[in-house]
Every structure is written in structure tokens, then in C-alpha cells.
Design a protein around this motif. Structure first.
Motif, short mmCIF file in Angstrom:
data_model
loop_
_atom_site.label_atom_id
_atom_site.label_comp_id
_atom_site.label_asym_id
_atom_site.label_seq_id
_atom_site.Cartn_x
_atom_site.Cartn_y
_atom_site.Cartn_z
N GLN A 1 9.95 40.19 36.28
CA GLN A 1 10.37 38.79 36.43
C GLN A 1 11.87 38.59 36.24
O GLN A 1 12.49 37.82 36.96
CB GLN A 1 9.62 37.91 35.43
N TYR A 2 12.46 39.29 35.27
CA TYR A 2 13.86 39.01 34.94
C TYR A 2 14.80 40.15 35.34
O TYR A 2 14.65 41.29 34.89
CB TYR A 2 14.02 38.75 33.44
N ARG A 3 15.76 39.85 36.17
CA ARG A 3 16.87 40.75 36.42
C ARG A 3 17.95 40.39 35.40
O ARG A 3 18.38 39.23 35.33
CB ARG A 3 17.39 40.56 37.85
N VAL A 4 18.33 41.33 34.59
CA VAL A 4 19.34 41.08 33.56
C VAL A 4 20.55 41.99 33.79
O VAL A 4 20.41 43.21 33.86
CB VAL A 4 18.76 41.33 32.15
N ASN A 5 21.72 41.38 33.94
CA ASN A 5 22.97 42.12 34.07
C ASN A 5 23.81 41.88 32.83
O ASN A 5 23.96 40.73 32.40
CB ASN A 5 23.74 41.67 35.31
N GLN B 1 23.78 38.06 31.90
CA GLN B 1 23.27 37.17 32.94
C GLN B 1 21.78 37.42 33.11
O GLN B 1 21.36 38.57 33.29
CB GLN B 1 24.00 37.50 34.26
N ILE B 2 21.00 36.35 33.05
CA ILE B 2 19.55 36.47 33.22
C ILE B 2 19.13 35.73 34.48
O ILE B 2 19.36 34.52 34.59
CB ILE B 2 18.80 35.88 32.01
N PRO C 1 9.97 42.44 32.25
CA PRO C 1 9.46 41.15 31.76
C PRO C 1 10.26 40.58 30.60
O PRO C 1 9.97 39.49 30.14
CB PRO C 1 8.04 41.50 31.26
N TYR C 2 11.27 41.32 30.13
CA TYR C 2 11.89 40.99 28.86
C TYR C 2 13.30 40.43 29.00
O TYR C 2 14.05 40.81 29.88
CB TYR C 2 11.94 42.23 27.97
N THR C 3 13.64 39.53 28.07
CA THR C 3 15.01 39.00 28.04
C THR C 3 15.76 39.45 26.80
O THR C 3 16.93 39.11 26.64
CB THR C 3 14.99 37.46 28.11
N ARG C 4 15.09 40.17 25.91
CA ARG C 4 15.79 40.78 24.79
C ARG C 4 14.99 41.99 24.31
O ARG C 4 13.82 42.14 24.63
CB ARG C 4 16.00 39.79 23.64
#
Lengths: 379, 379, 379
Positions: free
Chosen positions: A249-253, A276-277, A227-230
């Protein structure tokens, strides 16, 4: 209550690099205890400005205990079964807890919660930094602490064939979360070439005054869905322009290239980041974020006799370039710091001034000067 | 500042069963420090299913630090004035704090917050369990930790006339509450017959490989009036079908019969529980809950040479039978566990698989398999 | 990882006045560890009544752990660089953290979070009090713990020319706040005349049985602007009749006169307080609050042989006189306490009874008896 093992073993004590240290005579058990306090004064405020509003808010000079740490480590049953935990007393947070199996240098294993070695800047302990704190890009790119398991080791060949590697699997939900949000895990890898044939530790400032040069070239990669972007010490969170996400929710590469170098009192470190989010719940809407910093310091006593021996000067330039619809503010930081090392990193005073310059596309720029003074002491 | 007593006393150190241990030469002061970490992997999820919905929810395999404990004990001023406190670092909870006066074996006294000896399963430390964790009935019947005062002792006659007793008064509001909810207290009693003439400690698995059999037959009773219908490490809470109560809403009467036995690597324990909940605010509406478990383990090395010496196999069968209008779901658990004791309970690996089977009256049954792997290490 | 300093130093241990104590042979590093537990029973309730409603509410006798402290202190790098931190385990609060530079007796410096020496009653550790706890006026007048920096020292001339001074600057937002609310700071000063030519420590009860009289006459002053009208261990708060303020809402000026005296088992202490609260957001609306206490204790063994040596009797009379439109309730407390010192303040039992008498102008009076029993033990 009977004892299952020989329960009585003589213990010797010394004071060492990690505080008071207790060792059993048979070498099987070790306990190290160390405390650390970090006091900080900052004006007009301590935090790096995050949004444009931060430039116009009321300024509150802060004096505070920034960190109060209790660090306990050692080994148990075998010299190579190592444990470590670190508690933040002022926030009542358990930061680190690890058990590591370090029997062979080339293949080690650890389990627990710890700082992922993804970024040199973040991995360096707050007590061993060159500046007062990390750069303006740390907020956006750090993985901070995660819970999971990791293999790592040192592969030493002839001459310059000297490598370190790390490969880890984590829940990817940050510090303090006890369960994963979904069935997706965080996968992390780091390959480090010690290109001068010598290992360079995660530590700021060339306090050792390296007689022979030591350098690092590392590439790092990570992928996670959460769920997190940071991430921060507080756990998972959201970058500007992102809502608090749903599970998965967020795939972060993310990836970065890192260099570091130390020689005769000079130290250099640099990271170039990409992130990349992908919003899996909104048609894979994708953002790309970029950032970098370069940082260098020098003990000028090496060239000028009149320069005090414990005094280091250091400089940092950093830039952050988000590219989302919500936030396209380019951020720049330039910082100059002076360290006075009373007793290495264990007792040092740092004075730092920073200039922040934000540039919103098609908008007026905003800028701010900040001054910080910090005393960091371990005991 | 003058010192009121002889303030300077030589201290010796050893590493013992309770960690690093410091003793003054005059025997008056003792300090023991021990840490413990427990890592757990569980799939499809860690918690025992509580309601029917738990069988259909999204499954999130969890890896986590399940327990991170700091244990400090010893004695002060006299060898028989004993103190102990235990802090859960990952939750920042003070779990135990006790001062005990243990001058005579037959009459001892303790004050503070501690696990009531009401249930063998709960009283055994999480670090000395035979399975990964307690059974499905623990949630409903445990008193967990309470604050108060207790007398207890060991009455040793000839031969099989060997008894232990406990009698305590508690606020009855669970861990962490600093005041009672009303003027009603919790009263607790336990009578234990050591029917083989030997005391058997609160500990799972016959690691000592008893050469002579030791056994326990105990009866326990407790009555309490409070807002709560169950207790856990988090303090007071509510069972399914009960709302969070008002001060003094629930009169709860409980009793159980407990047996335990160990001989030559074989261990047995069993409890049969009854619990009555009377809602004082609703015409004394009364529910009766029942439950039991039987658990046994064996070091098969005692009969098969090829069986590894540190390996124990253990089995548990448990059943929970509530009888309230809101919840009549019969719950059954069958678990099989393998323990590998690297260093007794201080360093062990446990693999466990459980099968849960819920039977709702006049309804379709629900079931689930669970697998857990746990590493528990003290240092 | 190389070591920057001589990392291996022999350590000796002893048990002293501040618990187990570790010292390096070179005298540069010291670590002291001490725990403290305080158990309290109170009826009909523990807190001093604050408002009239407190006299009519349901009475809940409380038994609780009132304090569970971990105290760690010592010095690092130099004998005169001292550190100290204290953690409240039952609340998970970091109470104290200080670094002090104590090279010269006449000029010392400390930085961190600590109890401001504004009030003798508050400055005396809860473990070294004469009564069960502080008087009814403490709530209104204490500055409790603050974050900041302070100079202090002992100025010793001939004969009675014996002074101590303290001068500090604090953020003025109380324990646990990491930033100031605005740019206004708290300024504090204390001048103390040791009028018998001998220093008297912040400690209750004449346990030393002073052969020569020691006395203190001190004046204290403080000014602060913040959202708060009172402070406690929990941080900043509001007195009755005041709302939670905005940043910088309340200018608070305070002063007191303090005396203390000890001689041959007799101890005396007294404070007379004045406090002015100016509401900057409401036309400088101003309130004046007044209060006092006198307290005395005696070891009657000094005059009666039959009186047990460890037994002290103490008495306190206190009065609080607010003068705001919202609250003009005069409050009076009379308390009588008996201390049994098993081992000085380190292990003592206190029984206390108090009578509270509130007198609202033009209203019926309210009164209450309270009884408390307390066991305080350090180890």
C-alpha cells in the motif's frame, strides 16, 4: 558417525572487548559470548509522548529491565567468514543474525537481519549511546532492522580521500517477517566521507579522547513499498494518522544528511531527515515528514581539572514536523544527560532530563518534563 | 553454601564436529555448543503448494532466515548420561530436550522431546539434507517431534546379521504440548537391517565417499489417538479435509518401508508410506493415504575428473495420494538439486529447482516451477 | 575500533557447582553456564486441584518437560559486581535477571527481577526442593518473582547473635511486567535469626549431613497495591473468587513466620501464613486468608545401616483456609516423598504421592490421590 574434517583442535580463551572469546589454534574458528543488562527508571513515564493524549494520561513511574541481550559472534572456517546473532531475552526476540564475508576491506558482503546503516542514531548500539535512548524523531524515520543482503566497504585514498559505502536490498518488512508482502523490495544506499581522513565508528561519546580529529559527512537514501509507515524492534507498524496498510500500500521514500565529529573529548552528531509517504491505494495521496536532531557531549575534565574524569555532559535538541491531514503536531525535545563511565560503555550510569513541547497548529500547546536514570552493564 | 561433590575440575577445550567442546579431565562432564544459520531465497514462493488455490495466489519471492538454531549437548556425571537441547532462536521454540542413558550399545534409553525415528527423511537434520528441504509427502506422514520415552539399540551379529531397533511410547500430541489430550498414547516401533553389515547414519549425501557399501532396510509402524491428523515443528495440526479435532477424535495408524544405500559417492534413499485415519467421533469413518519418494545423489567427480570435487547432483521424485472425500488430489514433485560443500554439511550452498504437478480426479491439472537457493552454515 | 580497556586476558576453566566456569587470571571476570532439565510424570493430573470441579474433570496422565532452564551467572569488572540471568527455554520466559553489589557481607544490594525471599518454600530453587514441587498453599501466598531493588546482609555477632535481613521495594506487578500499574509500590521486609549461630541456605534436604545443628526463625511482611491477588511464574493473576483487577484495585497485606532446621540428615521447615486482601474499588471489602505447611525429611541411613545412603524420605502436611464469600473451601494436602540422590540435587529422582482433601462448609467433601515421578538433572 565418522568426522568429515579434522575434528579436534586446541582452543585458547581470553576475555576481550566482546566478552569471553574462544579461538582455535589454527585461527579458523572463533566464538565470542557477551551478555548485557540495561535497567531503567523513568518518571512520569518512559516513552516519548506520541500524541496529545499522552500528556494527560495517568502517570506511572516505571522501573524495568529495558534490555537483556545475549550476543554471540565470531568466525567459522575462515577468519573472514563472520557470524553474529543477538537475542533479546526479555522479549524472546531474535534481533540480529548475519553472516558476513569480509575478505577485502573495500568490498564486503553480509546477509541476514541487521540494523540498516541508514541513520547514525539508530545504528549505534543501545549500549553505546550518549543519552538514555534515541531522540523523538527516531520513531518516525528509522528503518530499524531489515532482512536482506548488503555490500559495503572502505575506500581509502590519499589524505582526505577516505570513503565508506553501503548498498543493500531488503524485503522491507522489518524484523521477524519471514516473507515479503509483495514483489517490491527495499533499496538502500549510504555514502560516507571521512573528511578528516580517519574512520569514526558508530558509537556515542568520545571515550577514546581522540588526539586527532575524526569526522563523518554522510548522505543516505532509501525507497520501499510495504504495508508499513514505520519500523521498530517489534517489526513493521504504522505512524499516527495511518491505518495498518495492505501489502504494497505505501511507497515510502526517505533521505537524510548526517554529520559526526569527535576531538579531545568533544563529540557531535546531527541528522536532517526527510520522508515521503505515498498511499498507492488512495490516488497516490502524499505526505511529507521532516525532522532533525543535533547532539553534543564533552568530557569537561579536558579543560577543568576538578571535573571528574569519568563524567560526560551531553545535550540534544530535536524537532519533528509531520505534514499530514491527520497529524500536523510539531514536536520538540530538549534533553540534558550526564554519563558516569565506570568502565566505558560496558558499565555506565546515565541520568537524563528531557523537556517535550508539542505545538498543534491552531491549538493549545502541551509540554512535559521527564527524568530517567539508567544503568547499562555488559559482561 | 558447601559443595556436595568435588566441585573444581580442570577443563580442556577443543573445536570439534559439534562446535566448541569442553571436557573435564576426569571425563565426567562434557559441554558442546554449536550455532547454525540457514538462509533461503525462494521464488515464486517457499512452501510446497498444498491446495489448488496455492497455484493461483499472488507470488511473493521470499528471502528469509529459515532456521537459526542453538544446539547444546554433552554428558554429565557419567560419560553415558547424555543430554541435548536445541532451541530455534527465530521462533523462540524449544525443539529438542533429551536425556539419554547410553551405557550399552544394544540397550539404550532416552526421555524427552525429539524427532521420532519413524521416517528417514524427517529424522535427518535440516542441516544435513541432500535437497533444500524435505519432500512433498513429509507434511502428510511425518510424526515430527514427540514427547516420551524410547528404548533403542544396535544388535551386531556376524556378517550381515546387523540390526538396529527403536521402540517408543509418546504422548502423541506433538512438540510443545505439556499434557496428553486423553489417556491414549502413541506407540512406535522401527526395525532396521543394516544389510551390508555396516551402520548408515541418518545423513544425506555420501560425503564420506564410502569405500565399502552401506545399506539400510527398515520397517516402521506407529499408532496414535489424538486431536491431530498431522504434525509439524509447530506441533499438532490438521490435514486438508479435516477439522481441528477433539481430544481423542482421530485414531491414526501408519507404516512405511524405507531403504537407504551409500557407496563411492553415490547415495540412495526411498520411503513408501501408508496412513489410515479413523474418525472415532463419526462412526469410525476411515481414510487411507499413500505416498512415496525416491531420492538419489552422486559426486560425479568419482567418474569425471573435470567435475568439481565439492559438487553433488541430486534428484528426487515424490508422489502423494490421499483418498478422502474432501481431498483426492494426487500430488507429484520432481526436484533437481546441486550442492556445493565448502565444508561438508557445516557450510554448504544448495540450488534446487522443483516441478509440482497436481492431478485432481475429473479436473484440470495444475502445475508450478519453483526455484530455491539456500546457504546453511554451522559454527 | 580501538579498545578502551586491556582487552586481552587469559582465562582458566573448571567445572564446578554451577556448571562450567570461566575465570580471568586477574579475577575480575567470571562466567558460569549451567543447564537443567526436569522431567515429570503425573497421574491422574499434575496440578494441585484448585476448585471442586478439578476433582471431577477428565483425568489426563501427563508426561512432560516441566522445566528446561539455562542459567548464566558470574561477575564483571570487580569480584563483587555479580550478575545472573535464568531463562526458561520451554516457555521462552526470562525468569531472573539481577546485578548485585556484594562488597560487604553486612550490606549488599541487588537490582532486577528475582524471587522475593518472602517465603522459604518459594525461594528454594525448583531444582533443590525436597518434594516434587511446592505445597498447596504456595499458589495463594507466594510473591514469586518481582522487579525492583533490595538491600540485604548478614549481621554476625557473638554466639547466637546471628541475623540476616532483607528489605526491598518492587513494582509489585510480577514477572515480565515492564511498568508499574500505578504509583503504588510493593514494600517487603524479612528478618531472620540464625538461632544456632549458623547460616542455613535456601535449600531442601540435609544433604550435607550437618554435624552441628543449623536453624532459622524468620518473620516476613509485605504490602502491595496492584490489580493482582496472586503471583506465579506467569506473572500476576487472580485467586478464586476475584476478578482480574483494575490498576490499583487490591491492597494486599501479608505476613508469615518461618522456621527451618537441619541436623545429621534430618531437615525441618514450616511456614504459617496470613494474607489480607482489601478491594479498594468496593468499599474496602476485606478478606483474610490463612495457611500453613510443615515438612520434614530424613536420611534414615543415619540410624539404619541397611537403608541406602542416597535415599531420603520426606513428609508434608499443609492446610489452606480462605475466608471470602466466594470461596470458603478448606484445603488439605498430605504428601509423602522418596528422593534418590544420584548426585545431590544435581541429579535426583523423586517419587511422591499426595492426598488432597477439600472441605466446603456445609457441603460434601472431595478428595483425590495423586502420584508423581520426577527426574531433575543439571549439567
Amino acid at each position: 558417525q565418522k568426522l568429515l574434517t579434522d575434528s579436534s583442535k586446541a582452543v585458547s580463551i581470553k576475555y576481550g572487548d566482546k566478552g569471553f572469546e574462544f579461538n582455535t589454534a589454527d585461527g579458523k574458528f572463533q566464538l565470542q559470548i557477551q551478555g548485557r543488562l540495561q535497567f531503567r527508571f523513568a518518571t512520569p513515564e518512559d516513552q516519548d509522548p506520541v500524541t496529545f493524549d499522552d500528556f494527560s494520561g495517568e502517570k506511572k513511574p516505571s522501573f524495568k529491565i529495558n534490555r537483556a541481550r545475549l550476543k554471540v559472534g565470531g568466525h567459522a572456517f575462515k577468519p573472514w567468514i563472520k557470524y553474529y546473532w543477538e537475542y533479546e531475552l526479555s522479549q524472546s526476540n531474535l534481533l540480529n543474525f548475519t553472516i558476513a564475508i569480509e575478505k577485502w576491506e573495500w568490498l564486503r558482503f553480509q546477509i541476514g537481519q541487521f540494523k540498516v546503516e541508514y541513520s547514525r542514531e539508530r545504528r549505534i548500539s543501545s549500549g553505546e549511546q550518549q543519552m538514555v535512548d534515541r531522540s523523538v524523531i527516531n520513531r518516525a524515520f528509522t528503518l530499524d532492522r531489515q532482512q536482506g543482503a548488503e555490500f559495503y566497504g572502505h575506500l581509502k585514498g590519499k589524505g582526505l580521500a577516505d570513503f565508506n559505502y553501503w548498498a543493500g536490498v531488503f524485503t522491507g518488512t522489518g524484523r521477524g517477517n519471514t516473507a515479503n508482502d509483495d514483489s517490491h523490495l527495499m533499496y538502500f544506499g549510504r555514502l560516507q566521507w571521512n573528511f578528516m581522513g580517519r574512520y569514526l565508528d558508530f558509537e556515542g561519546s568520545d571515550l577514546e579522547i581522540h588526539e586527532k580529529p575524526a569526522g563523518v559527512l554522510a548522505i543516505n537514501g532509501v525507497t520501499n513499498q510495504s504495508p508499513y509507515t514505520r519500523f521498530s524492534q517489534a517489526g513493521g507498524g504504522s505512524l499516527e494518522g495511518y491505518e495498518n496498510g495492505q501489502p504494497g500500500q505505501y511507497r515510502v521514500n526517505q533521505a537524510n544528511i548526517e554529520t559526526a565529529f569527535m576531538y579531545k573529548g568533544f563529540s557531535w552528531q546531527n541528522e536532517i531527515h526527510w520522508k515521503q509517504i505515498i498511499d498507492k491505494f488512495n490516488n497516490d495521496y502524499t505526505d511529507n515528514l521532516r525532522g532533525y536532531y543535533v547532539q553534543a557531549g564533552y568530557f569537561f575534565h579536558e579543560v577543568f581539572d576538578w571535573w571528574p574524569k569519568p563524567l560526560e555532559m551531553a545535550f540534544r535538541n530535536a524537532g519533528y514536523f509531520p505534514n499530514s491531514e491527520q497529524d500536523q503536531t510539531k514536536k520538540r525535545e530538549n534533553s540534558l544527560a550526564f554519563n558516569w563511565f565506570f568502565n566505558g560503555h560496558k558499565n555506565k550510569l546515565t541520568a537524563e532530563t528531557s523537556y517535550f513541547n508539542y505545538d498543534k497548529t491552531g491549538n493549545i500547546p502541551a509540554d512535559e518534563w521527564r527524568f530517567r536514570l539508567q544503568w547499562d552493564i555488559s559482561f
